[in-house]
Enzyme design. Structure first.
Site, PDB file in Angstrom:
ATOM      1  N   SER A 149       0.842  -1.195   0.000  1.00  0.00           N
ATOM      2  CA  SER A 149       0.000   0.000   0.000  1.00  0.00           C
ATOM      3  C   SER A 149       0.886   1.258   0.000  1.00  0.00           C
ATOM      4  O   SER A 149       1.660   1.431  -0.947  1.00  0.00           O
ATOM      5  CB  SER A 149      -0.963  -0.055   1.188  1.00  0.00           C
ATOM      6  OG  SER A 149      -1.992   0.883   1.029  1.00  0.00           O
ATOM      7  N   ASP A 225     -10.133  -5.560  -2.918  1.00  0.00           N
ATOM      8  CA  ASP A 225      -9.499  -4.524  -2.102  1.00  0.00           C
ATOM      9  C   ASP A 225     -10.393  -3.278  -2.122  1.00  0.00           C
ATOM     10  O   ASP A 225     -10.675  -2.725  -3.183  1.00  0.00           O
ATOM     11  CB  ASP A 225      -8.123  -4.227  -2.716  1.00  0.00           C
ATOM     12  CG  ASP A 225      -7.272  -3.300  -1.875  1.00  0.00           C
ATOM     13  OD1 ASP A 225      -7.841  -2.357  -1.265  1.00  0.00           O
ATOM     14  OD2 ASP A 225      -6.057  -3.501  -1.842  1.00  0.00           O
ATOM     15  N   HIS A 258      -7.397  -5.984   1.243  1.00  0.00           N
ATOM     16  CA  HIS A 258      -6.176  -5.174   1.428  1.00  0.00           C
ATOM     17  C   HIS A 258      -5.364  -5.610   2.654  1.00  0.00           C
ATOM     18  O   HIS A 258      -4.392  -4.965   3.020  1.00  0.00           O
ATOM     19  CB  HIS A 258      -6.607  -3.705   1.586  1.00  0.00           C
ATOM     20  CG  HIS A 258      -5.525  -2.692   1.341  1.00  0.00           C
ATOM     21  ND1 HIS A 258      -4.910  -2.534   0.114  1.00  0.00           N
ATOM     22  CD2 HIS A 258      -4.940  -1.762   2.156  1.00  0.00           C
ATOM     23  CE1 HIS A 258      -4.004  -1.566   0.182  1.00  0.00           C
ATOM     24  NE2 HIS A 258      -3.995  -1.085   1.416  1.00  0.00           N
TER      25      HIS A 258
END
Lengths: 280, 280
Positions: A149, A225, A258
């Site tokens: 991320s 996600d 995620h």
């Protein structure tokens, strides 16, 4: 730059340590973790850097990343820095996506952030020098980098900035174009000011558009996600790599979100991919 | 006994879920996690129970246990209950080793604990019935059980009490004789009262001395475990198994402590060992 050992524990035959040192880049104590697999006396092992995402410290991947067995299998040292300076004297923001826990791997130019928020030079320069001094097992002629991320953004941008240093660069669900998503616009605007031209040095897609090159990249991205469409936008990296002739392997993973459930699932694949390149 | 889903996530091709239900045994909401590996429609998979240690919830092993890949490899459902009832109306103790987070897998007989602290019948009876009703993939004719520390005590005692139910029983750094260590004396005294004869039904070594039998047991124990000499005392289990003719495999692991670094290192071995017996 003296380093203290916070904790060590035997794990998978190696040593999982947590360490702290007084950083000159951030002007704060900084904590990081290092896993050293079992090795012969005097051996030098390649290094994989893992940069973490928003709200994380070194501890998230250390607890949940499931990287140790693969690092043992391939003989790789795994290093996980923190995501920002921290502490009472360090500015912060109430939001989870700015300030402490959200350093975005930039050197801030705007007050009050510019005093402490120098995560670019901390991760690029100071911490590697500390590792070289304190961990003779780490062979810094063989480095790879990955992240998740915001940390995937860090891995891509640091990798693109230092193509000769890293044998390989990968990411899990990275922010590929912070200039083009709300997380990035807020963070780069806050740390670097309103001149968007200055942001491009911290945006993987913009760096590629501006000429940065790597031979290849590996990215895994969960299709479920929650941040995919608004923040992560892997299609922008795909287009930039296509135009630049960078061999991007982008694997869209059906059903994955995620979280570290996603990261840990594909961690072994990433480590094996880096190991091939670190040992080539 | 209706169950609600707290969260689910794709992991290693399967589904890691967290669930909550209103327990009649404890009179509280109880949370647990279940990992279901990928499987053919209509398949029935064997089940491995994992009981956690002092201070833990379902989340510790779910985050740090590194069990999912091995459960996929062997086709095993992994279930992690909480360690006690919790909540505002539930009695507690300021210490970490008594009260909430420290149920010791007993049915308490002493006030104020006897209202809610019924973890024996919760884990032995109520939760298996819930799993049977809500997870048709779980084949409860093929169950195995393991656990860590207080949860190792739980696995050993529940296994010894139900030799026909479990195909295999193992433990990580278990409390093998709570009648003979400070943690156990405090907990069993508090939950069961001062008559030590009543404690023996919750003490693996005493149960074996009193005639309980299993064909074999697997135990891993770190040699650098800070609780080894005072609380865990595997030598007492070794002696009891020798006298009873129980085939105990006790592996002392040099350099390992009491943490999830130790557990995760040997989790794959335990799952493979259970898989052999679940599929025999």
């Amino acid at each position: 730059m003296a380093m203290e050992t916070v904790s060590t524990a035997r794990a998978f035959g190696g040593t999982q340590g947590v360490y702290r040192h007084a950083s000159t880049a951030t002007g704060t104590p900084m904590t990081f973790s290092v896993f050293v697999p079992p090795h012969d006396e005097g051996a030098k092992l390649p290094v994989l850097w893992y940069l973490s995402g928003l709200t994380c410290t070194h501890a998230n991947v250390t607890d949940k990343g499931e990287y140790r067995r693969a690092c043992v299998d391939h003989g790789i040292v795994f290093i996980a820095p923190d995501t920002s300076p921290r502490g009472d004297g360090v500015p912060d923001d109430e939001a989870y996506d700015f300030g402490q826990g959200a350093g975005f791997y930039v050197d801030a130019t705007q007050a009050p952030w510019d005093t402490h928020f120098n995560m670019r030079r901390y991760v690029e320069d100071e911490l590697p020098a500390l590792i070289a001094a304190e961990f003779p097992v780490a062979d810094l002629t063989r480095q790879a980098i990955t992240g998740h991320s915001m940390g995937g953004h860090g891995a891509l941008t640091i990798g693109l900035r230092n193509p000769d240093r890293f044998k390989s660069v990968s990411a899990f669900a990275p922010i590929v174009a912070p200039c083009q998503c709300p997380w990035g616009e807020k963070a780069l605007g806050g740390y670097l000011g309103s001149d968007r031209a200055a942001w491009r040095a911290y945006d993987a897609v913009a760096m590629i558009e501006d000429g940065a090159r790597l031979p290849e990249l590996l990215v895994d991205q969960g299709e479920d996600d929650a941040f995919l469409a608004e923040q992560l936008k892997p299609e922008l990296l795909e287009a930039a790599c296509r135009d630049a002739g960078i061999d991007l392997t982008l694997r869209m993973r059906a059903g994955y979100d995620h979280s570290y459930y996603f990261i840990s699932t594909f961690m072994r694949d990433h480590i094996a991919w880096h190991a091939e390149r670190l040992k080539a």
